[in-house]
Design an enzyme around this catalytic site. Structure first.
Site, PDB file in Angstrom:
ATOM      1  N   SER A 139       0.857  -1.188   0.000  1.00  0.00           N
ATOM      2  CA  SER A 139       0.000   0.000   0.000  1.00  0.00           C
ATOM      3  C   SER A 139       0.891   1.235   0.000  1.00  0.00           C
ATOM      4  O   SER A 139       2.040   1.185   0.469  1.00  0.00           O
ATOM      5  CB  SER A 139      -0.884   0.019   1.253  1.00  0.00           C
ATOM      6  OG  SER A 139      -1.524   1.275   1.411  1.00  0.00           O
ATOM      7  N   TYR A 163      -1.665  -1.025  10.260  1.00  0.00           N
ATOM      8  CA  TYR A 163      -1.764  -1.212   8.814  1.00  0.00           C
ATOM      9  C   TYR A 163      -0.497  -0.715   8.121  1.00  0.00           C
ATOM     10  O   TYR A 163       0.091  -1.421   7.292  1.00  0.00           O
ATOM     11  CB  TYR A 163      -2.989  -0.463   8.286  1.00  0.00           C
ATOM     12  CG  TYR A 163      -3.247  -0.664   6.819  1.00  0.00           C
ATOM     13  CD1 TYR A 163      -3.825  -1.845   6.351  1.00  0.00           C
ATOM     14  CD2 TYR A 163      -2.922   0.318   5.888  1.00  0.00           C
ATOM     15  CE1 TYR A 163      -4.072  -2.039   5.000  1.00  0.00           C
ATOM     16  CE2 TYR A 163      -3.163   0.134   4.534  1.00  0.00           C
ATOM     17  CZ  TYR A 163      -3.729  -1.046   4.102  1.00  0.00           C
ATOM     18  OH  TYR A 163      -3.969  -1.236   2.758  1.00  0.00           O
TER      19      TYR A 163
END
Length: 259
Positions: free
Chosen positions: A151, A165
């Site tokens: 990401s 995350y």
């Protein structure tokens, strides 16, 4: 004396005769990845915890004329990862591509996040990526490709409290580099990562009102991405077109990582 003709450029983006595994294939980008790989000619093995949703993805792949196998898979369980690979070998005979897409995200302030909350994200996003890569690499032949889905939050921040995350996705980038240096030369397996920016998915649907509009001010292209733009980059990395690319993280983000 005969001279072999170079492969036509368009054929470098074909995956005919190959078998691709996609985790997290029950929803979101995983569905687009499975469909795009099928459009490129691959048969697809689909893994996710929600087996009922997997059947929907399976039908989409088969509608494109490709074979599909759905396997209930929890990537945090190494035995499930091994079973998914075994199903591919038993039913389709090979594993050429692995797309490590399964993942979750949270937005919990760092002073309030519990050990269980933090660990659950790392277990799926990092550990699950590793267990699947390990299982696939045991059977992959030279010329195979692993694409880990990281990401842009492994490279930058985005205004939300996403320590677990972001840490897990940054770790996936490090894992990608190490597996590439272990396996590319010795086993002929290329390992790369994609770092998506904002794409329409279940995750963006869960954002608070106004958040995405605010973040798009940082995106030079001024819009969210079309999932097929990301999937097209995946096809490049998965097949012969990306044959000289390994150990890399490709940001597909409209430019947000340069702001």
């Amino acid at each position: 004396m005969t001279t072999s003709q170079p492969t036509p450029l368009a054929d470098l983006f074909r995956l005919d005769g190959r078998v691709a595994l996609v985790t997290g294939a029950s929803s979101g980008l995983g569905v687009f990845f499975a469909e795009t790989l099928a459009e490129a000619g691959a048969d697809v093995v689909l893994g996710a915890r929600r087996v009922d949703r997997l059947e929907e993805t399976k039908a989409k792949v088969e509608a494109l004329g490709r074979r599909a196998v759905a396997v209930q898979t929890d990537v945090t369980r190494p035995e499930d990862c091994t079973a998914m690979v075994a199903a591919a070998m038993e039913q389709l005979g090979r594993v050429d591509v692995l797309v490590n897409n399964a993942g979750i995200g949270t937005a919990v302030p760092a002073t309030k996040e519990t050990p269980e909350q933090f660990s659950s994200v790392v277990e799926i996003n990092l550990h699950g990526t590793y267990w699947m890569a390990q299982a696939a690499a045991r059977v992959m032949q030279p010329g195979s490709s692993i694409v880990n889905i990281s990401s842009v939050l492994g490279l930058t921040t985005a205004g939300l409290p996403q320590a677990a995350y972001s840490a897990s996705k940054a770790a996936v980038i490090g894992l990608t580099r190490d597996l590439a240096q272990q396996w590319t030369g010795r086993k002929g397996i290329r390992v790369n990562a994609l770092a998506p920016g904002w794409f329409e998915s279940e995750m963006t649907d869960s954002y608070q009102p106004g958040y995405l509009e605010q973040m798009l001010q940082r995106v030079p292209m001024g819009r969210v991405g079309d999932p097929r733009e990301l999937a097209a980059t995946l096809v490049w990395l998965a097949g012969p077109a990306g044959g000289y690319v390994t150990g890399q993280t490709i940001a597909v983000d409209g430019g947000v990582t340069i702001t």
